[in-house]
Write a protein that holds these residues in place. Sequence first.
Motif, PDB file in Angstrom:
ATOM      1  N   TYR A  16       0.812  -1.227   0.000  1.00  0.00           N
ATOM      2  CA  TYR A  16       0.000   0.000   0.000  1.00  0.00           C
ATOM      3  C   TYR A  16       0.843   1.273   0.000  1.00  0.00           C
ATOM      4  O   TYR A  16       0.302   2.363   0.127  1.00  0.00           O
ATOM      5  CB  TYR A  16      -0.970  -0.022   1.188  1.00  0.00           C
ATOM      6  N   ARG A  19      -0.251   3.929  -2.453  1.00  0.00           N
ATOM      7  CA  ARG A  19      -1.661   4.301  -2.367  1.00  0.00           C
ATOM      8  C   ARG A  19      -1.908   5.213  -1.177  1.00  0.00           C
ATOM      9  O   ARG A  19      -1.169   5.186  -0.209  1.00  0.00           O
ATOM     10  CB  ARG A  19      -2.520   3.045  -2.167  1.00  0.00           C
ATOM     11  N   THR A  21      -3.877   5.111   1.696  1.00  0.00           N
ATOM     12  CA  THR A  21      -4.539   3.978   2.335  1.00  0.00           C
ATOM     13  C   THR A  21      -4.503   4.113   3.849  1.00  0.00           C
ATOM     14  O   THR A  21      -3.585   4.692   4.406  1.00  0.00           O
ATOM     15  CB  THR A  21      -3.823   2.666   1.927  1.00  0.00           C
ATOM     16  N   SER A 104      -4.434  -2.158  -3.613  1.00  0.00           N
ATOM     17  CA  SER A 104      -3.042  -1.711  -3.660  1.00  0.00           C
ATOM     18  C   SER A 104      -2.660  -1.065  -4.982  1.00  0.00           C
ATOM     19  O   SER A 104      -1.575  -0.513  -5.108  1.00  0.00           O
ATOM     20  CB  SER A 104      -2.100  -2.893  -3.385  1.00  0.00           C
ATOM     21  N   PRO A 106      -2.879   1.640  -8.193  1.00  0.00           N
ATOM     22  CA  PRO A 106      -3.109   3.086  -8.238  1.00  0.00           C
ATOM     23  C   PRO A 106      -4.545   3.515  -8.523  1.00  0.00           C
ATOM     24  O   PRO A 106      -5.003   4.491  -7.991  1.00  0.00           O
ATOM     25  CB  PRO A 106      -2.163   3.562  -9.339  1.00  0.00           C
ATOM     26  N   ILE A 108      -7.199   1.428  -8.110  1.00  0.00           N
ATOM     27  CA  ILE A 108      -8.027   0.387  -7.515  1.00  0.00           C
ATOM     28  C   ILE A 108      -8.663  -0.424  -8.647  1.00  0.00           C
ATOM     29  O   ILE A 108      -9.835  -0.725  -8.670  1.00  0.00           O
ATOM     30  CB  ILE A 108      -9.063   0.977  -6.530  1.00  0.00           C
ATOM     31  N   SER A 185      -8.703   2.228   0.840  1.00  0.00           N
ATOM     32  CA  SER A 185      -7.900   3.008  -0.112  1.00  0.00           C
ATOM     33  C   SER A 185      -8.748   4.087  -0.745  1.00  0.00           C
ATOM     34  O   SER A 185      -9.949   3.927  -0.950  1.00  0.00           O
ATOM     35  CB  SER A 185      -7.310   2.102  -1.194  1.00  0.00           C
ATOM     36  N   ARG A 187      -8.988   7.265  -3.800  1.00  0.00           N
ATOM     37  CA  ARG A 187      -8.533   7.662  -5.129  1.00  0.00           C
ATOM     38  C   ARG A 187      -8.874   9.108  -5.326  1.00  0.00           C
ATOM     39  O   ARG A 187      -9.884   9.598  -4.893  1.00  0.00           O
ATOM     40  CB  ARG A 187      -9.205   6.781  -6.175  1.00  0.00           C
TER      41      ARG A 187
END
Length: 187
Positions: A16, A19, A21, A104, A106, A108, A185, A187
Amino acid sequence: MTELDERTWSDALDMYARRTTVAKVTSREHENWVLDVRTLMRGDTSDVRGWRTVDRWEGEFERLDEPSYPFAVPPDLITTADLEKGYLHEIPRTSAERFLVALSTPWINVQEESDFEERREELEAKARIILSRFPDGSHFYANTGHGSEKRDYYQRVSEWYPFSVRTYDFGMFLVSETEVGMVWSFR
């Protein structure tokens, strides 16, 4: 399978690093695990075993002002233990493994990961390490809408119930008899 210990756990959470996260585990204090979710969403918790956590906002101004940032689940859902009704759907362990891998990447979305096939075996091994902390009989809940139990998380996920103030957030709660974890996570 690699044995779970503090080092292998930490290595698994490296997936992760690219990310935004939050990944952490707390002890299960309530019969209804949903009541333990608030502890996870607050930034002031550490891992129940003292192991590594991943938290993009740890020590950041946003957390100082609001300890639950970036999470914005209505508090009444947590206090009434009604969170899983409509927001979360149980998924099998095999789907949980794939979802941990997808979380994990970029976007998802493993289809957007140019080197996914080269990294797939390594990512899946790390996901299995994370899942090994939650033995047989554990439950996994995703915010990816109805039909989550049949979803192929190596395909684009286009449905979810947001838990945060961010535009996109995908995540999962991992629940055993003694611990409750989350991998979320953004974005």
